[in-house]
Design a protein around this motif. Structure first.
Motif, PDB file in Angstrom:
ATOM      1  N   SER A   1      70.568  55.205  32.468  1.00 26.23           N
ATOM      2  CA  SER A   1      70.417  56.251  31.451  1.00 26.23           C
ATOM      3  C   SER A   1      69.325  55.819  30.481  1.00 26.23           C
ATOM      4  CB  SER A   1      71.743  56.438  30.704  1.00 26.23           C
ATOM      5  OG  SER A   1      71.581  57.363  29.643  1.00 26.23           O
ATOM      6  N   VAL A   2      68.242  56.606  30.407  1.00 27.99           N
ATOM      7  CA  VAL A   2      67.080  56.251  29.592  1.00 27.99           C
ATOM      8  C   VAL A   2      66.907  57.290  28.484  1.00 27.99           C
ATOM      9  CG1 VAL A   2      64.597  55.766  29.598  1.00 27.99           C
ATOM     10  CG2 VAL A   2      65.965  55.246  31.618  1.00 27.99           C
ATOM     11  N   GLY A   3      66.717  56.825  27.258  1.00 35.87           N
ATOM     12  CA  GLY A   3      66.474  57.732  26.135  1.00 35.87           C
ATOM     13  C   GLY A   3      65.773  57.002  25.010  1.00 35.87           C
ATOM     14  N   TYR A   4      65.835  57.569  23.814  1.00 39.82           N
ATOM     15  CA  TYR A   4      65.254  56.908  22.632  1.00 39.82           C
ATOM     16  C   TYR A   4      65.955  57.447  21.396  1.00 39.82           C
ATOM     17  CZ  TYR A   4      62.335  61.171  22.532  1.00 39.82           C
ATOM     18  OH  TYR A   4      61.886  62.475  22.534  1.00 39.82           O
ATOM     19  N   SER A   5      65.829  56.741  20.287  1.00 36.07           N
ATOM     20  CA  SER A   5      66.773  56.974  19.190  1.00 36.07           C
ATOM     21  C   SER A   5      66.583  58.298  18.467  1.00 36.07           C
ATOM     22  CB  SER A   5      66.725  55.820  18.193  1.00 36.07           C
ATOM     23  OG  SER A   5      65.700  56.016  17.265  1.00 36.07           O
ATOM     24  N   SER A   6      65.375  58.884  18.482  1.00 32.88           N
ATOM     25  CA  SER A   6      65.199  60.148  17.757  1.00 32.88           C
ATOM     26  C   SER A   6      65.219  61.350  18.701  1.00 32.88           C
ATOM     27  CB  SER A   6      63.901  60.122  16.939  1.00 32.88           C
ATOM     28  OG  SER A   6      62.803  59.832  17.764  1.00 32.88           O
ATOM     29  N   CYS A   7      65.772  61.162  19.917  1.00 34.55           N
ATOM     30  CA  CYS A   7      65.823  62.229  20.933  1.00 34.55           C
ATOM     31  C   CYS A   7      67.097  63.054  20.748  1.00 34.55           C
ATOM     32  CB  CYS A   7      65.784  61.572  22.317  1.00 34.55           C
ATOM     33  SG  CYS A   7      66.424  62.555  23.661  1.00 34.55           S
ATOM     34  N   HIS A   8      66.944  64.330  20.432  1.00 36.41           N
ATOM     35  CA  HIS A   8      68.073  65.206  20.111  1.00 36.41           C
ATOM     36  C   HIS A   8      69.070  65.301  21.267  1.00 36.41           C
ATOM     37  CE1 HIS A   8      70.260  68.648  18.533  1.00 36.41           C
ATOM     38  NE2 HIS A   8      70.012  69.301  19.652  1.00 36.41           N
ATOM     39  N   TRP A   9      68.585  65.599  22.490  1.00 36.31           N
ATOM     40  CA  TRP A   9      69.498  65.814  23.615  1.00 36.31           C
ATOM     41  C   TRP A   9      70.117  64.510  24.100  1.00 36.31           C
ATOM     42  CZ3 TRP A   9      71.673  70.224  24.314  1.00 36.31           C
ATOM     43  CH2 TRP A   9      71.037  71.377  23.825  1.00 36.31           C
ATOM     44  N   CYS A  10      69.463  63.375  23.793  1.00 34.22           N
ATOM     45  CA  CYS A  10      70.095  62.076  24.091  1.00 34.22           C
ATOM     46  C   CYS A  10      71.369  61.934  23.261  1.00 34.22           C
ATOM     47  CB  CYS A  10      69.140  60.927  23.773  1.00 34.22           C
ATOM     48  SG  CYS A  10      67.594  60.970  24.703  1.00 34.22           S
ATOM     49  N   HIS A  11      71.283  62.316  21.966  1.00 31.86           N
ATOM     50  CA  HIS A  11      72.462  62.245  21.089  1.00 31.86           C
ATOM     51  C   HIS A  11      73.552  63.196  21.584  1.00 31.86           C
ATOM     52  CE1 HIS A  11      70.543  59.642  18.259  1.00 31.86           C
ATOM     53  NE2 HIS A  11      69.605  60.511  17.939  1.00 31.86           N
TER      54      HIS A  11
ATOM     55  N   VAL B   1      77.931  50.680  37.847  1.00 27.51           N
ATOM     56  CA  VAL B   1      77.428  49.708  36.867  1.00 27.51           C
ATOM     57  C   VAL B   1      76.456  50.493  35.992  1.00 27.51           C
ATOM     58  CG1 VAL B   1      76.035  47.631  36.538  1.00 27.51           C
ATOM     59  CG2 VAL B   1      77.746  47.723  38.366  1.00 27.51           C
ATOM     60  N   ASN B   2      76.698  50.515  34.690  1.00 26.47           N
ATOM     61  CA  ASN B   2      76.010  51.444  33.790  1.00 26.47           C
ATOM     62  C   ASN B   2      74.967  50.721  32.947  1.00 26.47           C
ATOM     63  OD1 ASN B   2      77.861  53.731  34.446  1.00 26.47           O
ATOM     64  ND2 ASN B   2      79.352  52.267  33.651  1.00 26.47           N
ATOM     65  N   VAL B   3      73.723  51.151  33.075  1.00 27.15           N
ATOM     66  CA  VAL B   3      72.598  50.468  32.417  1.00 27.15           C
ATOM     67  C   VAL B   3      71.921  51.428  31.441  1.00 27.15           C
ATOM     68  CG1 VAL B   3      70.344  49.373  32.779  1.00 27.15           C
ATOM     69  CG2 VAL B   3      72.231  48.927  34.376  1.00 27.15           C
ATOM     70  N   LYS B   4      71.744  50.990  30.195  1.00 28.33           N
ATOM     71  CA  LYS B   4      71.136  51.802  29.139  1.00 28.33           C
ATOM     72  C   LYS B   4      69.761  51.222  28.799  1.00 28.33           C
ATOM     73  CE  LYS B   4      72.430  55.346  26.735  1.00 28.33           C
ATOM     74  NZ  LYS B   4      71.812  56.613  27.125  1.00 28.33           N
ATOM     75  N   VAL B   5      68.746  52.077  28.752  1.00 29.71           N
ATOM     76  CA  VAL B   5      67.375  51.621  28.455  1.00 29.71           C
ATOM     77  C   VAL B   5      66.776  52.468  27.344  1.00 29.71           C
ATOM     78  CG1 VAL B   5      65.007  51.555  29.380  1.00 29.71           C
ATOM     79  CG2 VAL B   5      66.894  50.621  30.723  1.00 29.71           C
ATOM     80  N   ASP B   6      66.148  51.798  26.381  1.00 26.32           N
ATOM     81  CA  ASP B   6      65.345  52.455  25.348  1.00 26.32           C
ATOM     82  C   ASP B   6      63.929  52.579  25.909  1.00 26.32           C
ATOM     83  OD1 ASP B   6      63.726  53.124  23.182  1.00 26.32           O
ATOM     84  OD2 ASP B   6      64.646  51.693  21.807  1.00 26.32           O
ATOM     85  N   ARG B   7      63.493  53.804  26.165  1.00 22.39           N
ATOM     86  CA  ARG B   7      62.182  53.996  26.805  1.00 22.39           C
ATOM     87  C   ARG B   7      61.050  53.458  25.940  1.00 22.39           C
ATOM     88  NH1 ARG B   7      59.032  58.710  24.906  1.00 22.39           N
ATOM     89  NH2 ARG B   7      57.754  58.222  26.710  1.00 22.39           N
ATOM     90  N   GLU B   8      61.271  53.376  24.627  1.00 22.17           N
ATOM     91  CA  GLU B   8      60.215  52.881  23.745  1.00 22.17           C
ATOM     92  C   GLU B   8      60.101  51.359  23.829  1.00 22.17           C
ATOM     93  OE1 GLU B   8      60.581  56.558  20.577  1.00 22.17           O
ATOM     94  OE2 GLU B   8      61.403  54.608  20.008  1.00 22.17           O
TER      95      GLU B   8
END
Length: 676
Positions: A44-54, A75-82
């Motif tokens: 799951s890839v997102g970034y902190s100011s992404c509305h739909w990620c929230h 196995v669940n992996v979280k990535v900050d695209r920035e």
């Protein structure tokens, strides 16, 4: 099992540290766990100011039942695209190739060998608009994984093979010439929105890099059409809701063609690039609007994005508390007529409504309006408007503020350093130059190791674990080169050289001159990412070409010049076909065609005549001109070597393509020599 994100530096990952999902950060251990347990990986890839990620986090990752299912079967992996643009780029390419579109949050299912086999973006908690629910997707993927494993493995292998076949062969093409740049201008003209400025339809993004090309093309050729498109686009954006009329700075993009309603997140990179563009527009035209917007945007960055360590934070969120405890997009920025009356009283509220385009029905949601400067005919009392703005700003400061992503990203800080150094120099604001120096100092102290290798991020003075990518090396070098021109301090040119030497050794294909986004010794992904197209920021490829060219002009280094010219081959290939997506490459090609010019100003630093010549050199519109300033025969910067005073007065030297004009002590002659 436990969520492992609590010790990460990424604010985005920390936002997920309390989820009931057993998140792993991207790591070898996560894939080792997938191999050990025989489970597929949910990435799951997102970034902190992404509305739909929230939204997806709240609906699915905070939900106990969904989390239990994820923890049992994946196995669940979280990535900050920035923080990991390389991971993001590789899997986004796969998503776009498979589905024809991409975006964030990005949801990808991988084998334990990190090979993707199923993709998507946002999945809702219940089926809607033809999209399956997230739970249905999870059950479908699990079913395929357990019952049709051979099929899944074959799909994954095929996707990886297809991606490997997408290598870019443009690096060895020839340099772009007059013909390609004229075709690129024609292509932009075709896509230009003559009514609202900008290019294409909705959603509409600020085209800062294309505008930079248009300004440089005008400077080199005198094209009035290029200047008109640049100036009109900048005016429409500055008058629109995408620009914060009270606090300065730009939102990420406009959801409509007319720049009225923005997607409200404010990114450091947009504001750095746009601050510089408006400063360059002022340099070309003397426009008061361009001057105001450049300075307000610079002040916004320093006031609202500067961290305690002197760097610049990544972003402000789109959402904030609307006063009732509910997080709503745009709550901080929008106004109803009643809110204007509450703050200003009836008479000034009427004035503000007309001046800022606030209507009874609203231009945004639920009767609220985004402040704009509509092209209204009325003449406004400037002092009264300033008073209205000050009172509205003060009232807005009392609202719950949007969250801030405090992560310091090297590349975006490089862009901010260049913008603040130049804006400070043009408008005689030494405080802005000091802010640029403080950020540069942080990057050197914290992000650079003893081998001049660059870390991508830091937070709260703690450096992140991830290596810099090509855009980090290139944009930080660009910032340091701008500082060298503005301050005359040779140390910044030296640091730029260390970074660009890494570009030559670690990021460049020896045979073709093509550039890769990750270093040769970086973590191996399913493919080595390589993208020459500009998106929200200059691609690492075109940013590197620009920085290499400037460095070669400052130092005379042949290897850096050759590498820049080989990298520009991609602009010859893509410029005429997709000019909107290679604006920085086109701007660099303009600089290469113009020389770029090398200006050395020698004289005592405290002599007003030295300062006047230096200022005239910095205000040159000649594309990509580089400037060195210092005392006669100084060894601070290579361009100052063997330069002496003429008639014992401060003197300027202008050279291009291995030939030099006669030195001059006359500031008007210098301006004429530099296209101003």
């Amino acid at each position: 099992m436990a969520n492992r994100l609590a010790h990460e530096t990424s604010p985005y990952l920390l936002q997920h540290a309390d989820n009931p999902v057993d998140w792993w950060p991207w790591s070898g251990e996560a894939f080792e766990e997938a191999r050990r347990t025989g489970k597929p990986v949910l990435l799951s890839v997102g970034y902190s100011s992404c509305h739909w990620c929230h939204v997806m986090a709240h609906e699915s990752f905070e939900d106990e039942r969904t989390a239990d299912y994820l923890n049992t079967h994946f196995v669940n992996v979280k990535v900050d695209r920035e923080e990991r643009p390389d991971v993001d780029a590789v899997y986004m390419e796969a998503v776009q190739a498979a589905t024809g579109q991409g975006g964030w949050p990005m949801t990808v299912f991988l084998t334990p060998d990190a090979e993707p086999f199923y993709f998507g973006t946002y999945f809702p908690p219940e089926p809607r608009h033809g999209s399956p629910s997230f739970r249905q997707v999870l059950e479908g993927v699990r079913g395929a994984w357990t019952e049709r494993r051979d099929e899944v493995d074959e799909v994954a292998r095929k996707i990886v093979r297809d991606l490997a076949g997408r290598e870019i062969g443009f690096g060895d093409a020839q340099l772009p010439g007059e013909g390609e740049l004229a075709q690129a201008l024609l292509g932009l003209t075709r896509e230009y929105d003559a009514t609202h400025g900008g290019f294409g339809g909705a959603p509409k993004f600020p085209p800062s890099m294309a505008v930079e090309f248009l300004l440089r093309h005008h400077a080199r050729t005198g094209s009035e059409g290029a200047l008109q498109m640049a100036a009109d686009t900048c005016e429409h954006m500055a008058r629109g809701g995408i620009y914060d009329q009270l606090g300065g700075g730009f939102a990420r993009y406009s959801v409509d063609r007319a720049w009225v309603v923005p997607h409200f997140e404010k990114m450091l990179y947009d504001n750095a690039l746009l601050c510089r563009v408006y400063a360059h527009l002022w340099r070309t035209t003397g426009s008061d609007l361009a001057r105001r917007v450049a300075l307000e945007t610079a002040d916004f960055m320093v006031r609202e994005l500067r961290t305690n360590e002197g760097g610049f934070a990544s972003a402000l969120d789109a959402d904030s508390d609307d006063g009732t405890g509910k997080h709503v997009e745009g709550a901080y920025y929008a106004w109803t007529p009643q809110q204007l009356r509450d703050v200003l009283g009836d008479e000034d509220a009427r004035l503000a409504a007309v001046h800022f385009g606030v209507t009874e029905e609203g231009t945004f949601e639920e009767g609220a309006s985004v402040l704009q400067l509509p092209q209204s005919e009325g003449v406004f009392d400037a002092a009264r408007i300033e008073s209205v703005k000050a009172r509205l700003k003060e009232a807005r400061d009392g609202r719950p503020a949007p969250g801030r992503d405090d992560k310091v990203v090297a590349a975006w800080n490089g862009l901010a350093i260049a913008a603040l150094a130049e804006t400070g120099a043009y408008f005689e604001r030494p405080d802005l130059v000091d802010a640029a120096l403080a950020a540069a100092d942080l990057l050197v102290r914290l992000h650079l190791d003893e081998h001049a290798r660059l870390a991508r991020t830091s937070k709260d003075g703690r450096v992140g674990a991830h290596a810099g990518v090509l855009e980090d090396y290139a944009d930080v070098a660009e910032g340091f080169l701008a500082l060298a021109s503005v301050t005359g301090e040779g140390v910044w040119l030296e640091f730029a050289g260390f970074l660009l030497d890494h570009v030559l050794v670690q990021f460049t294909d020896d045979k073709s001159g093509a550039l890769y986004d990750t270093a040769a010794d970086a973590e191996k992904l399913i493919r080595r990412p390589q993208d020459p197209t500009d998106n929200a920021t200059p691609s690492g490829w075109s940013a590197a070409a620009g920085a290499l060219l400037s460095y070669a002009a400052q130092t005379g280094s042949e290897p850096h010049r050759t590498a820049a010219e080989r990298a520009l081959g991609v602009v010859k290939a893509l410029g005429p076909r997709a000019p909107r997506f290679i604006g920085w490459g086109l701007a660099t090609a303009e600089a290469q065609l113009d020389g770029p010019r090398e200006v050395a100003v020698v004289g005592p630093g405290d002599d007003p005549a030295t300062r006047e010549l230096h200022r005239a050199a910095l205000l040159a519109t000649a594309p990509g001109a580089v400037v060195a300033v210092g005392t006669a025969d100084s060894d601070e910067l290579p361009l100052l070597a063997h330069r002496s005073l003429v008639d014992n007065e401060p003197t300027a030297y202008v050279c291009r393509n291995f030939t030099c004009d006669a030195p001059t002590t006359d500031v008007d002659r210098l301006r004429a020599a530099l296209g101003r």
